[in-house]
Structure formats: C-alpha cells, structure tokens
Design an enzyme around this catalytic site. Structure first.
Site, PDB file in Angstrom:
ATOM      1  N   HIS A 129       0.842  -1.205   0.000  1.00 32.28           N
ATOM      2  CA  HIS A 129       0.000   0.000   0.000  1.00 32.28           C
ATOM      3  C   HIS A 129       0.881   1.259   0.000  1.00 32.28           C
ATOM      4  CE1 HIS A 129      -3.589   2.457   1.078  1.00 32.28           C
ATOM      5  NE2 HIS A 129      -2.639   3.239   1.567  1.00 32.28           N
ATOM      6  N   GLU A 130       1.785   1.315   0.956  1.00 34.17           N
ATOM      7  CA  GLU A 130       2.627   2.518   1.062  1.00 34.17           C
ATOM      8  C   GLU A 130       3.563   2.625  -0.144  1.00 34.17           C
ATOM      9  OE1 GLU A 130       1.631   4.593   3.037  1.00 34.17           O
ATOM     10  OE2 GLU A 130       0.520   3.381   4.465  1.00 34.17           O
TER      11      GLU A 130
ATOM     12  N   HIS B  81       1.867   4.478  -2.898  1.00 33.45           N
ATOM     13  CA  HIS B  81       1.997   5.946  -2.789  1.00 33.45           C
ATOM     14  C   HIS B  81       3.391   6.380  -3.257  1.00 33.45           C
ATOM     15  CE1 HIS B  81      -1.773   6.698  -0.773  1.00 33.45           C
ATOM     16  NE2 HIS B  81      -1.471   5.946   0.269  1.00 33.45           N
TER      17      HIS B  81
ATOM     18  N   GLU C  93      -5.890   7.623  -2.778  1.00 31.97           N
ATOM     19  CA  GLU C  93      -5.689   6.266  -2.258  1.00 31.97           C
ATOM     20  C   GLU C  93      -5.871   5.184  -3.331  1.00 31.97           C
ATOM     21  OE1 GLU C  93      -4.483   5.479   0.687  1.00 31.97           O
ATOM     22  OE2 GLU C  93      -4.464   7.558   1.369  1.00 31.97           O
TER      23      GLU C  93
ATOM     24  N   TYR D 142     -11.027   6.942   1.288  1.00 34.81           N
ATOM     25  CA  TYR D 142     -10.598   5.537   1.297  1.00 34.81           C
ATOM     26  C   TYR D 142     -11.586   4.658   0.540  1.00 34.81           C
ATOM     27  CZ  TYR D 142      -6.705   6.372   4.358  1.00 34.81           C
ATOM     28  OH  TYR D 142      -5.513   6.811   4.855  1.00 34.81           O
TER      29      TYR D 142
HETATM   30 ZN   LIG Z   1      -2.732   5.302   1.798  1.00 41.04          ZN
END
Ligand SMILES: [Zn+2]
Length: 265
Positions: free
Chosen positions: A59-60, A63, A89, A200
């Site tokens: 997930h990170e 980004h 997101e 989200y």
């Molecule tokens: Zn995030």
C-alpha cells in the site's frame, strides 16, 4: 534516474508509530528529482512478516511509486501524489491486490524452514478467510467517513461530537455506542484528512475498477503496467483524475467492479 527514496522500516524509540509515505521533495521536470521516505514499523530482520504487513508495505509503496513516477511534471505543485484527495488512495489500494495473487507472492514468500514458495491453495484459503466480516469492515469505514464529513459540515459552536459520533455509529454499523467512550478523540484522520476520510472507500471504487485491466491482462505483464504508469502515475495531478482514469480504462469508471467485490464470498 527517476527519484530517490529512503526506507525506514523498523521501529525505534520516539519514532512515528504507523506506516506512511512521506514526501521529502516534490519532483519537477528538469529541475529536481522527487524524494520520499517510507516509514514503517515492521518486525526486525530475523523475525517474520505477517501477510497484513506485506499488504501495508505494498500500500505505502503504491503511494511511493505515484510520488516518484509522477515527479516529472512541469510544476512541483501538481507532482505525483498531489492529485485530488478522493483519488489519492486509488493507486496504493490497487497495489494491495498484488499481495493476494499466488504468482506474485511465490516470488518472495517462502516457508521459513523448507524454503518452499507459498502454496497457491494457501493463498486461495487466505482470500476466502479475508471475506469474513467484509460487510462489517465496509460499514465501519462508512461510519468513519460519515463522522469525518459530519464534523465539518456544520457550525462548530455547540457541536456535541460525542453525541453526533454515537448517532452515526448506530446508523452505519450494527454496534451500539458504549457510554463513556470517545472514539472521535483518537480518530487521527480528523487531522490531515479532515472532512474527507471518505477518500478511502471512494478511491477503492476506482482501484477495483482499475484492477479489472490487470485481472484481465495479467498482474505480471509489463504492457498494462506501462500503460498504467503513463496514463495514471506519470501525470500526477496535472489533469483531473477522472480524465486520467478514462484514458487508462477507455471509459468512465463505474461501480461494477466494487459491487462485484462487495458481493464476492
Ligand atoms: Zn494510503
């Protein structure tokens, strides 16, 4: 050279306790490279990562890729993750899908004693187990989103946040409010995300739709990946997210993939 990033993956005293991608420098074409840091709190080498921690890492990292690969825009102010907040997101949530694919996991997830790659049927069972409670998780997210929006769309004078939060909990989730508890006091996203925690779930609608392309063409096929990189990640915030998504999907995004995900299992 595309950019620079730093990994700060393990806990230590006084360090930020969650996982996040932090921008150190926004990129700008011909002027400066994007730089970022991935701050996580994973077990130290020698211990094992839980699957949920792998999901967090992906997930990170989603980004991070957005920030780095989108770091060659004409102005730094529209670089990488500086896109609409209700889209931000989507790239990170979409990358989580790779953690649920046996062919991806088998490239690095091995049995600690035998070295055997994770069996595909174990991944299938993990996916089945993940279906448990999905409806509750989604409703809890809707409660958080409603709380964040409701705290910001009215006059703060005289606003009883405890009462409003309790009302919303009972409207959106099957769980009753417990008197003497104050969830909103430790709801960290009220700072930073302020009114727009809904990003989200909204981004997830878009992420599920974006992923249909990879599900069809293959999660390890470079062709859809490079189309995605050019259409979605590289432009950063230089165009409306809806236009970027349309150029990748060849149509407007819709709720079908999200609905299919909700109804699965
Ligand atoms: Zn995030």
């Amino acid at each position: 050279m595309v950019g620079r990033f730093y990994l700060d993956l393990h806990p230590r005293d006084g360090k930020y306790k969650h996982a996040a991608q932090f921008t150190l420098q926004s990129g700008q074409a011909g002027k400066r490279l994007p730089e970022a840091a991935l701050i996580c709190n994973f077990p130290r080498p020698g211990s094992l990562l839980e699957h949920s921690e792998v999901v967090t890492f992906f997930h990170e990292f989603g980004h991070l890729l957005h920030h780095l690969l989108g770091g060659r825009t004409r102005w730094a102010g529209i670089s990488g993750v500086r896109t609409e907040w209700d889209f931000v997101e989507a790239p990170s949530q979409m990358l989580e899908e790779w953690c649920w694919d046996a062919s991806v996991l088998q490239r690095f997830a091995r049995h600690v004693e035998t070295g055997e790659p994770i069996p595909a049927d174990a991944v299938a069972r993990m996916r089945a187990a993940d279906e448990f409670g999905k409806g509750l998780r989604v409703r809890q997210q809707m409660f958080y989103a409603a709380t964040s929006l409701a705290f910001h769309d009215r006059d703060p004078a005289g606003l009883d946040t405890t009462r409003l939060s309790a009302e919303l909990q009972e409207r959106y989730t099957p769980f009753r409010h417990v008197d003497g508890t104050y969830f909103q006091e430790s709801f960290g996203h009220l700072e930073g995300y302020s009114a727009i925690y809904y990003t989200y779930m909204w981004s997830l609608v878009i992420a599920k739709d974006l992923f249909t392309v990879f599900r069809r063409e293959g999660v390890l096929d470079p062709k859809p990946a490079s189309r995605y990189r050019r259409a979605i990640l590289e432009p950063g915030g230089s165009a409306k997210a809806a236009d970027l998504v349309r150029s990748f999907l060849g149509r407007d995004y819709d709720f079908r993939a999200y609905e299919e995900w909700l109804n699965a299992g």
